[in-house]
Design an enzyme around this catalytic site. Structure first.
Site, short mmCIF file in Angstrom:
data_model
loop_
_atom_site.label_atom_id
_atom_site.label_comp_id
_atom_site.label_asym_id
_atom_site.label_seq_id
_atom_site.Cartn_x
_atom_site.Cartn_y
_atom_site.Cartn_z
N ARG A 179 49.57 -28.84 7.12
CA ARG A 179 48.43 -28.11 7.33
C ARG A 179 47.70 -28.04 8.63
NH1 ARG A 179 46.94 -28.57 1.03
NH2 ARG A 179 46.92 -30.88 1.83
N LYS B 145 43.04 -32.24 5.56
CA LYS B 145 42.41 -33.75 4.54
C LYS B 145 41.49 -34.60 4.80
CE LYS B 145 44.84 -34.66 1.69
NZ LYS B 145 43.57 -34.63 0.25
N HIS C 208 37.45 -36.38 -0.62
CA HIS C 208 37.54 -37.04 -2.55
C HIS C 208 37.11 -38.43 -2.33
CE1 HIS C 208 40.23 -33.82 -4.25
NE2 HIS C 208 40.04 -33.69 -2.72
N GLU D 105 35.54 -29.42 -1.28
CA GLU D 105 36.01 -29.54 -2.61
C GLU D 105 35.04 -29.52 -3.98
OE1 GLU D 105 35.64 -34.31 -1.94
OE2 GLU D 105 36.84 -31.70 -1.48
N ASP E 24 44.26 -37.28 -6.38
CA ASP E 24 43.08 -37.20 -5.13
C ASP E 24 41.67 -37.09 -5.29
OD1 ASP E 24 44.51 -36.08 -2.65
OD2 ASP E 24 44.32 -34.25 -4.16
#
Length: 371
Positions: free
Chosen positions: A15, A75, A96, A118, A270
């Site tokens: 990604r 990430k 995370h 997130e 995660d």
């Protein structure tokens, strides 16, 4: 603002933080975007595609990190990337942090400003930047589980859909949020016998309105969880406590009593995973056995469908990237309480309460930093 997009370096992570269309939205507003060479190759975009969108191509990640005011990734930064962060630099990506003390310590030490996708919220109380990847991961969990059930993969040799005269597989989904709903949609579509467990009656009512008699909906208690996990061929862990480590709902003892060749897919990995026996795996080596139970615990599942995932993620993140670039991080956070909820680390301080509690840091209310 100078925005940097490094190439992702996590195992089999293809990604990219910004696709060319997103870059164009920033450059036409007179912001500078630097993209590491080959950052988009994994999803079919060349350096020339980024140049055509107005970006400059950096020869290395070192150059991207050295020149950018804000780093946009997918990430969490690995140790080698965290070492490149500098004081006052903005990092906007998935983090995370709750199950990752080493990353948290490095980000605190970096004196940077770290905003986590997130934990950004919305007016409806949802997590708009986590949702697209949760949708992808939920759907992928059934694909991965169905494959892992094959005998050659260590599974029971059960076809998820069954065939006329042979019963379909039993799928238990723990959690009825975005991941759980999307996993159920796929499993029902493939003809499996699906049970969703959740401890919110309101969630169960919403699931009933969506799936009707196609899924069995069960209030989650210790007893019901044990009953349906032990009876299942495939168990999907779809639990989320925003910002915090996932609770270990399925114990090692329960895993030991599951059917030989059954499969667990831990989408919560995660955040540390919701099976006591879970440990993070990679796309290169996605499964391992605990006794006779196959465990699939890939920590970046959506990376396996990188093109779909990159576009879905950019659709969600772009308005926030524009706001941060146009206003600067402090004004953008002051103007948007939901974006402010994404601030996890600010110049040596932990500003997410769940992360601070999980990792024993003093919590600093982010509202005091933008007042």
């Amino acid at each position: 603002m100078k925005i940097g997009v490094p190439k992702e370096i996590k195992n089999h992570e293809y990604r990219v933080g910004m696709v060319p269309a997103s870059v164009r939205e920033l450059t036409r507003r007179n912001h500078e975007v630097s993209v590491e060479t080959s950052a988009g190759v994994g999803i079919g975009f060349s350096d020339d595609d980024y140049i055509a969108a107005g970006a400059t191509i950096a020869a290395s990640a070192d150059q991207v990190f050295a020149e950018a005011d804000m780093i946009v990734k997918v990430k969490e930064p690995l140790a080698v990337e965290r070492a490149k962060l500098r004081s006052g630099q903005v990092l906007f990506t998935y983090l995370h942090l709750a199950p990752d003390p080493e990353q948290t310590a490095d980000l605190v030490k970096s004196d940077s400003i770290c905003i986590a996708y997130e934990t950004v919220t919305s007016n409806s109380g949802q997590l708009p930047l986590l949702a697209p990847m949760s949708e992808v991961a939920g759907r992928m969990s059934i694909q991965a589980g169905a494959h892992s059930l094959e005998k050659a993969q260590g599974g029971r040799g059960v076809l998820l859909a069954g065939v006329p005269g042979v019963a379909p597989a039993k799928v238990a989904i723990i959690g009825g949020g975005v991941v759980g709903r999307n996993a159920a949609q796929m499993a029902i579509g493939m003809g499996a016998q699906v049970t969703i467990l959740d401890n919110s009656v309101d969630s169960l009512r919403r699931l009933d309105a969506q799936f009707g008699a196609s899924a069995q909906l069960v209030y989650s208690t210790g007893d019901s969880l044990k009953e349906y996990v032990l009876d299942a061929d495939l168990v999907i862990g779809a639990v989320l406590v925003p910002g915090a480590a996932a609770p270990k709902l399925v114990t090692k003892k329960m895993i030991g009593n599951m059917k030989s060749g059954s499969v667990v897919v831990d989408v919560a990995i995660d955040q540390g995973g919701c099976f006591e026996t879970s440990k993070a795996t990679t796309h290169q080596d996605p499964t391992y056995m605990v006794g006779d139970v196959v465990h699939y615990c890939v920590a970046n599942m959506p990376g396996g469908v990188a093109r779909t995932s990159s576009f879905a993620l950019n659709n969600a993140t772009l308005p926030y990237i524009i706001a941060l670039a146009e206003k600067g991080w402090k004004a953008a956070l002051a103007d948007d309480a939901h974006l402010l909820n994404g601030l996890n680390v600010h110049r040596g301080q932990v500003t997410n309460e769940a992360v601070a509690k999980n990792l024993n840091y003093d919590f600093v209310d982010p509202r005091t930093l933008v007042a």
